[in-house]
Design a protein around this motif. Structure first.
Motif, PDB file in Angstrom:
ATOM      1  N   LEU A 117      10.872   0.492   4.176  1.00 19.21           N
ATOM      2  CA  LEU A 117       9.405   0.490   4.107  1.00 19.21           C
ATOM      3  C   LEU A 117       8.721   0.771   4.885  1.00 19.21           C
ATOM      4  O   LEU A 117       9.124   1.368   5.861  1.00 19.21           O
ATOM      5  N   GLY A 118       6.866   1.614   4.672  1.00 19.82           N
ATOM      6  CA  GLY A 118       6.796   2.189   5.177  1.00 19.82           C
ATOM      7  C   GLY A 118       4.682   0.390   5.599  1.00 19.82           C
ATOM      8  O   GLY A 118       5.911  -0.365   6.044  1.00 19.82           O
ATOM      9  N   TRP A 119       4.203   0.824   5.891  1.00 20.05           N
ATOM     10  CA  TRP A 119       2.821   0.126   6.500  1.00 20.05           C
ATOM     11  C   TRP A 119       2.638  -0.574   5.171  1.00 20.05           C
ATOM     12  O   TRP A 119       1.122  -1.324   5.725  1.00 20.05           O
ATOM     13  N   VAL A 120       2.406   0.067   3.864  1.00 10.90           N
ATOM     14  CA  VAL A 120       1.656  -0.752   2.829  1.00 10.90           C
ATOM     15  C   VAL A 120       2.404  -1.962   2.154  1.00 10.90           C
ATOM     16  O   VAL A 120       4.242  -0.889   1.824  1.00 10.90           O
ATOM     17  N   CYS A 121       2.521  -2.983   1.873  1.00 10.10           N
ATOM     18  CA  CYS A 121       2.509  -3.725   0.466  1.00 10.10           C
ATOM     19  C   CYS A 121       2.206  -3.785  -0.564  1.00 10.10           C
ATOM     20  O   CYS A 121       1.568  -3.504  -1.100  1.00 10.10           O
ATOM     21  N   ALA A 155       0.570   6.985  -1.462  1.00 13.82           N
ATOM     22  CA  ALA A 155       1.168   7.291   0.248  1.00 13.82           C
ATOM     23  C   ALA A 155       2.707   6.657   0.923  1.00 13.82           C
ATOM     24  O   ALA A 155       3.599   7.313   0.808  1.00 13.82           O
ATOM     25  N   GLU A 156       2.263   5.540   0.302  1.00 15.63           N
ATOM     26  CA  GLU A 156       3.938   4.638   0.740  1.00 15.63           C
ATOM     27  C   GLU A 156       4.489   4.911  -0.111  1.00 15.63           C
ATOM     28  O   GLU A 156       5.977   4.981   0.005  1.00 15.63           O
ATOM     29  N   ARG A 157       4.508   4.569  -1.845  1.00 18.37           N
ATOM     30  CA  ARG A 157       5.526   4.918  -2.933  1.00 18.37           C
ATOM     31  C   ARG A 157       5.717   6.490  -2.344  1.00 18.37           C
ATOM     32  O   ARG A 157       7.584   7.177  -2.584  1.00 18.37           O
ATOM     33  N   HIS A 158       5.220   7.583  -2.093  1.00 17.42           N
ATOM     34  CA  HIS A 158       5.609   8.588  -1.694  1.00 17.42           C
ATOM     35  C   HIS A 158       6.814   8.588  -0.192  1.00 17.42           C
ATOM     36  O   HIS A 158       7.751   9.337  -0.327  1.00 17.42           O
ATOM     37  N   VAL A 175       1.093  10.802   6.014  1.00 19.29           N
ATOM     38  CA  VAL A 175       2.840  10.888   5.294  1.00 19.29           C
ATOM     39  C   VAL A 175       2.811  12.199   4.618  1.00 19.29           C
ATOM     40  O   VAL A 175       4.395  12.847   4.923  1.00 19.29           O
ATOM     41  N   ARG A 176       1.831  12.933   4.227  1.00 24.34           N
ATOM     42  CA  ARG A 176       2.014  14.189   3.371  1.00 24.34           C
ATOM     43  C   ARG A 176       2.232  15.192   5.326  1.00 24.34           C
ATOM     44  O   ARG A 176       3.399  16.148   4.412  1.00 24.34           O
TER      45      ARG A 176
END
Length: 292
Positions: A105-109, A132-135, A189-190
């Motif tokens: 995971l990143g920083w987003v739920c 961005a989290e999905r990417h 993220v990009r």
């Protein structure tokens, strides 16, 4: 003799580590961790080692909580980068405060549309962060990239020095508690995707390709990532990426001379992270702080 579960079971939050679970489980049973572990040692049921992640200690708490064998098995290191403990989404955990290692995971739920670093800010009005989290999960996780790894820190630095003041202010107006990492998360993220993309690294880190051509490609790719407002300073980000590219291409050239370059080494996130120069973010005149 097997360890008997504690009288009052405690639910394990997804990805929760022993440092978070053990105090919760002990408190639910009217005790503290040290008392429980001391009693187990005196009974010969727990190692004398005080190491927090000792395998026998982890197993003891799995038995105390009647937990699955997969509990407390999150990796400490992924692709040479440490996996840090982070708070779980407060809505996923039904209000229970817990921490754990989640390299996936990143920083987003995404489920509850919340930012998880610091104050858990609602992101309904900032869908760019959700995208961005999905990417990150779809592209960066399979590449072995984890939050707070050097490549992510470099990507964040590039985003924060290159993004425009207008973008900062517009995004800050859409979230309750704006913070720089949150507001630049889409570009971070990009940028990380670019810095770990094989086709990009294949060309820009090839010492056989003329430097001017490689620099031109870096400028084009980095500039496309940053929003195109008038006060965008993409050159700051370009310089940072170019410094990394130069270090990597020199490394690849020197290693090739002595025939020590492993196959696909220039695409390996571990090798990439080792040669990212960790520099503090330089203050940029005109970038708002919003009181942070």
């Amino acid at each position: 003799m097997p360890i008997q579960p504690l009288p009052h079971p405690t639910r394990l939050i997804g990805g929760e580590g022993i440092g978070s679970y053990a105090p919760r489980a002990a408190a639910r049973n009217g005790a503290i961790v040290d008392d429980i572990e001391t009693a187990l040692r005196e009974a010969g049921l727990l190692t004398r080692s005080k190491a927090r992640s000792h395998p026998l200690r982890l197993q003891a708490w799995r038995e105390l909580g009647a937990l699955h064998e997969s509990a407390f098995t999150a990796p400490e290191i992924v692709a040479g980068n440490w996996v840090i403990d982070r708070p779980a989404c407060i809505q996923c955990s039904a209000g229970v405060r817990s921490t754990g290692k989640r390299p996936d995971l990143g920083w987003v739920c995404v489920s509850h549309k919340r930012w998880l670093d610091g104050k858990q800010v609602a992101l309904q009005a900032f869908p760019e962060a959700l995208a961005a989290e999905r990417h990150l999960r779809r592209v960066l996780v399979p590449r072995g990239v984890v939050v707070e790894s050097p490549v992510m820190r470099l990507a964040e630095e590039c985003a924060i020095v290159g993004i425009s003041r207008a973008t900062f202010e517009e995004r800050a107006s859409r979230v309750t508690y704006p913070s720089p990492p949150l507001l630049i998360y889409p570009e971070t993220v990009r940028m990380a995707r670019l810095l770990t993309r094989r086709s990009f690294l294949d060309l820009v880190c090839d010492p056989g390709v003329p430097g001017r051509q490689r620099r031109f490609l870096v400028e084009g790719e980095v500039t496309r990532i940053l929003p195109g407002e008038r006060d965008t300073e993409a050159w700051r980000a370009v310089n940072r990426v170019w410094a990394m590219v130069t270090d990597l291409s020199d490394l690849i050239r020197d290693a090739a001379l002595v025939d020590r370059l492993p196959e696909d080494a220039q695409y390996n996130v571990l090798r990439l992270s080792r040669f990212v120069v960790e520099r503090p973010v330089e203050p940029v005149e005109g970038v708002p702080t919003f009181g942070w």
